[in-house]
Design a protein around this motif. Structure first.
Motif, mmCIF file in Angstrom:
data_model
loop_
_atom_site.group_PDB
_atom_site.id
_atom_site.type_symbol
_atom_site.label_atom_id
_atom_site.label_comp_id
_atom_site.label_asym_id
_atom_site.label_seq_id
_atom_site.Cartn_x
_atom_site.Cartn_y
_atom_site.Cartn_z
ATOM 1 N N THR A 46 0.843 -1.204 0.000
ATOM 2 C CA THR A 46 0.000 0.000 0.000
ATOM 3 C C THR A 46 0.872 1.246 0.000
ATOM 4 O OG1 THR A 46 -1.781 -1.156 1.172
ATOM 5 C CG2 THR A 46 -1.830 1.246 1.185
ATOM 6 N N LEU A 47 1.600 1.440 1.067
ATOM 7 C CA LEU A 47 2.520 2.574 1.118
ATOM 8 C C LEU A 47 3.770 2.281 0.292
ATOM 9 C CD1 LEU A 47 2.840 5.377 2.617
ATOM 10 C CD2 LEU A 47 4.382 4.142 4.151
ATOM 11 N N ALA A 48 4.320 1.098 0.485
ATOM 12 C CA ALA A 48 5.586 0.747 -0.163
ATOM 13 C C ALA A 48 5.506 -0.614 -0.846
ATOM 14 C CB ALA A 48 6.718 0.748 0.865
ATOM 15 N N ASP A 49 6.270 -0.737 -1.904
ATOM 16 C CA ASP A 49 6.386 -1.999 -2.625
ATOM 17 C C ASP A 49 7.542 -2.780 -2.010
ATOM 18 O OD1 ASP A 49 6.350 -4.100 -4.368
ATOM 19 O OD2 ASP A 49 6.890 -2.935 -6.148
ATOM 20 N N THR A 50 7.210 -3.621 -1.046
ATOM 21 C CA THR A 50 8.204 -4.406 -0.313
ATOM 22 C C THR A 50 8.406 -5.800 -0.896
ATOM 23 O OG1 THR A 50 6.491 -5.157 1.214
ATOM 24 C CG2 THR A 50 7.724 -3.186 1.852
ATOM 25 N N ALA A 51 7.626 -6.137 -1.909
ATOM 26 C CA ALA A 51 7.669 -7.493 -2.460
ATOM 27 C C ALA A 51 9.054 -7.925 -2.934
ATOM 28 C CB ALA A 51 6.651 -7.634 -3.592
ATOM 29 N N PRO A 52 9.838 -7.049 -3.583
ATOM 30 C CA PRO A 52 11.157 -7.507 -4.043
ATOM 31 C C PRO A 52 12.049 -8.003 -2.911
ATOM 32 C CG PRO A 52 10.551 -5.475 -5.162
ATOM 33 C CD PRO A 52 9.541 -5.683 -4.068
ATOM 34 N N ASP A 53 12.041 -7.306 -1.771
ATOM 35 C CA ASP A 53 12.913 -7.724 -0.675
ATOM 36 C C ASP A 53 12.339 -8.905 0.104
ATOM 37 O OD1 ASP A 53 14.949 -5.892 -1.178
ATOM 38 O OD2 ASP A 53 13.912 -4.310 -0.093
ATOM 39 N N LEU A 54 11.019 -8.956 0.267
ATOM 40 C CA LEU A 54 10.415 -10.114 0.929
ATOM 41 C C LEU A 54 10.561 -11.361 0.062
ATOM 42 C CD1 LEU A 54 7.307 -8.313 2.388
ATOM 43 C CD2 LEU A 54 8.885 -9.702 3.734
ATOM 44 N N GLY A 55 10.296 -11.212 -1.227
ATOM 45 C CA GLY A 55 10.469 -12.338 -2.134
ATOM 46 C C GLY A 55 11.924 -12.765 -2.232
ATOM 47 N N GLY A 56 12.823 -11.789 -2.180
ATOM 48 C CA GLY A 56 14.248 -12.117 -2.211
ATOM 49 C C GLY A 56 14.666 -12.949 -1.018
ATOM 50 N N LEU A 68 12.710 -14.942 0.684
ATOM 51 C CA LEU A 68 12.135 -16.282 0.500
ATOM 52 C C LEU A 68 12.982 -17.092 -0.457
ATOM 53 C CD1 LEU A 68 10.053 -18.196 -1.341
ATOM 54 C CD2 LEU A 68 9.907 -18.260 1.155
ATOM 55 N N ASN A 69 13.430 -16.483 -1.536
ATOM 56 C CA ASN A 69 14.251 -17.214 -2.499
ATOM 57 C C ASN A 69 15.621 -17.581 -1.931
ATOM 58 O OD1 ASN A 69 12.715 -17.781 -4.809
ATOM 59 N ND2 ASN A 69 12.896 -15.673 -5.548
ATOM 60 N N ARG A 70 16.192 -16.734 -1.105
ATOM 61 C CA ARG A 70 17.459 -17.112 -0.456
ATOM 62 C C ARG A 70 17.251 -18.304 0.465
ATOM 63 N NH1 ARG A 70 17.787 -11.560 -0.267
ATOM 64 N NH2 ARG A 70 17.397 -11.397 1.977
ATOM 65 N N LEU A 71 16.098 -18.346 1.123
ATOM 66 C CA LEU A 71 15.775 -19.483 1.986
ATOM 67 C C LEU A 71 15.613 -20.752 1.153
ATOM 68 C CD1 LEU A 71 15.120 -20.470 4.856
ATOM 69 C CD2 LEU A 71 12.741 -19.832 4.434
ATOM 70 N N ARG A 72 14.960 -20.633 0.007
ATOM 71 C CA ARG A 72 14.813 -21.792 -0.868
ATOM 72 C C ARG A 72 16.179 -22.302 -1.332
ATOM 73 N NH1 ARG A 72 10.285 -23.514 -3.512
ATOM 74 N NH2 ARG A 72 11.475 -23.821 -5.443
ATOM 75 N N VAL A 73 17.056 -21.404 -1.700
ATOM 76 C CA VAL A 73 18.394 -21.800 -2.148
ATOM 77 C C VAL A 73 19.135 -22.522 -1.027
ATOM 78 C CG1 VAL A 73 20.651 -20.917 -2.846
ATOM 79 C CG2 VAL A 73 18.581 -20.034 -3.933
ATOM 80 N N GLU A 74 18.977 -22.049 0.208
ATOM 81 C CA GLU A 74 19.615 -22.720 1.343
ATOM 82 C C GLU A 74 19.127 -24.158 1.498
ATOM 83 O OE1 GLU A 74 20.524 -18.919 4.326
ATOM 84 O OE2 GLU A 74 19.061 -20.440 4.903
ATOM 85 N N HIS A 75 17.899 -24.394 1.040
ATOM 86 C CA HIS A 75 17.316 -25.739 1.130
ATOM 87 C C HIS A 75 17.467 -26.515 -0.175
ATOM 88 C CE1 HIS A 75 15.245 -25.665 5.126
ATOM 89 N NE2 HIS A 75 15.464 -24.383 4.974
ATOM 90 N N GLY A 76 18.322 -26.026 -1.054
ATOM 91 C CA GLY A 76 18.603 -26.739 -2.298
ATOM 92 C C GLY A 76 17.511 -26.629 -3.335
ATOM 93 N N LEU A 77 16.671 -25.597 -3.236
ATOM 94 C CA LEU A 77 15.568 -25.403 -4.173
ATOM 95 C C LEU A 77 15.852 -24.226 -5.093
ATOM 96 C CD1 LEU A 77 12.649 -25.772 -1.595
ATOM 97 C CD2 LEU A 77 13.453 -27.517 -3.204
ATOM 98 N N ALA A 78 15.260 -24.260 -6.269
ATOM 99 C CA ALA A 78 15.430 -23.173 -7.225
ATOM 100 C C ALA A 78 14.632 -21.947 -6.791
ATOM 101 C CB ALA A 78 14.977 -23.616 -8.611
ATOM 102 N N GLU A 79 15.090 -20.788 -7.191
ATOM 103 C CA GLU A 79 14.353 -19.561 -6.909
ATOM 104 C C GLU A 79 13.038 -19.558 -7.691
ATOM 105 O OE1 GLU A 79 16.637 -16.063 -7.569
ATOM 106 O OE2 GLU A 79 18.172 -16.593 -6.083
ATOM 107 N N LEU A 80 12.031 -18.920 -7.104
ATOM 108 C CA LEU A 80 10.734 -18.776 -7.754
ATOM 109 C C LEU A 80 10.642 -17.396 -8.401
ATOM 110 C CD1 LEU A 80 8.417 -20.306 -5.006
ATOM 111 C CD2 LEU A 80 9.063 -21.349 -7.190
ATOM 112 N N PRO A 81 9.880 -17.261 -9.495
ATOM 113 C CA PRO A 81 9.726 -15.946 -10.125
ATOM 114 C C PRO A 81 9.096 -14.949 -9.164
ATOM 115 C CG PRO A 81 8.884 -17.697 -11.546
ATOM 116 C CD PRO A 81 9.149 -18.318 -10.216
ATOM 117 N N ALA A 82 9.599 -13.736 -9.191
ATOM 118 C CA ALA A 82 9.086 -12.698 -8.299
ATOM 119 C C ALA A 82 7.584 -12.499 -8.478
ATOM 120 C CB ALA A 82 9.832 -11.391 -8.541
ATOM 121 N N ALA A 83 7.118 -12.587 -9.717
ATOM 122 C CA ALA A 83 5.693 -12.355 -9.981
ATOM 123 C C ALA A 83 4.815 -13.392 -9.294
ATOM 124 C CB ALA A 83 5.439 -12.361 -11.482
ATOM 125 N N SER A 84 5.319 -14.615 -9.144
ATOM 126 C CA SER A 84 4.515 -15.659 -8.502
ATOM 127 C C SER A 84 4.447 -15.470 -6.991
ATOM 128 C CB SER A 84 5.082 -17.044 -8.834
ATOM 129 O OG SER A 84 6.310 -17.277 -8.149
#
Length: 219
Positions: free
Chosen positions: A16-26, A28-44
């Motif tokens: 609403t005020l700020a577009d925080t999705a890039p950093d929150l999604g980032g 999540l993707n770093r967490l996935r990489v730590e677990h041996g998973l591929a990054e997910l598209p930001a849009a998803s």
């Protein structure tokens, strides 16, 4: 509702005020990489952002808060996010002009979010808004977060205005529910994340805006 005198404006933070999705999604993707998973598209990941750790971990790992894996995943996700919470985050286009205009009109504004204060306050400082906001209410500022109206009522009192004289702008159905319960006029930020449940046209808001600058027409 449109005939109300608006003496205060409150905003949800994420989506609403700020577009925080890039950093929150980032995070999540770093967490996935730590677990041996591929990054997910930001849009998803974007539609899940307003639901915070619960929504993003659900999208990234298929895990709900009731799962025994959830606490550790959530703890690590939040640590990753906290370490880089304002790298790509920025105000939505036009929001800076909205805040400036509110200040010119001497209409106090604030933020009411379910985000914990350990993230809210540093993020508001990074965005240069901490000293400008009259009220900043986080999810841990009150016993119960949105859709409970307590946080909105607290924010209105900090603005020094009646709840009935406030607009509350949010991009999630619980924002609209909380505003209605607090006696505020709810506004859907249709430029935000909007979640993955019911269409926002069914949320029962008083107004819907598709760009931040449209908010100025409601004052």
């Amino acid at each position: 509702m449109s005939e109300r005198l608006i003496r205060g404006v409150l905003f949800d933070l994420d989506g609403t005020l700020a577009d925080t999705a890039p950093d929150l999604g980032g995070a999540l993707n770093r967490l996935r990489v730590e677990h041996g998973l591929a990054e997910l598209p930001a849009a998803s990941l974007r539609p899940h952002t307003s639901a915070g750790a619960r929504g993003l971990i659900g999208a990234g790992f298929g895990v709900t808060p009731g799962d025994e894996r959830y606490p550790l995943l959530a703890e690590r996700f939040l640590a990753l996010y906290e370490s880089a919470l304002c790298v790509e985050t920025q105000l939505f286009e036009g929001m800076g002009e909205v805040l400036t205009r509110l200040e010119q009109l001497a209409i106090p504004w604030g933020v009411v979010t379910n985000k914990a204060s350990r993230f809210t306050l540093p993020l508001m400082r990074e965005l240069g808004l901490h000293e400008r906001a009259t009220s900043i209410v986080s999810g841990d500022s009150v016993p119960a977060p949105k859709p409970d109206p307590a946080s909105l009522k607290l924010a209105a009192s900090q603005l020094g205005v009646e709840a009935a004289e406030c607009l509350y702008v949010g991009d999630d159905e619980r924002d609209i529910e909380a505003a209605r319960a607090a006696g505020m006029s709810p506004v859907v930020a249709a430029f935000g994340y909007l979640g993955c449940a019911r269409p926002h046209a069914e949320w029962g808001a008083d107004h819907t805006i598709h760009h931040p600058l449209e908010l100025l027409t409601l004052l």
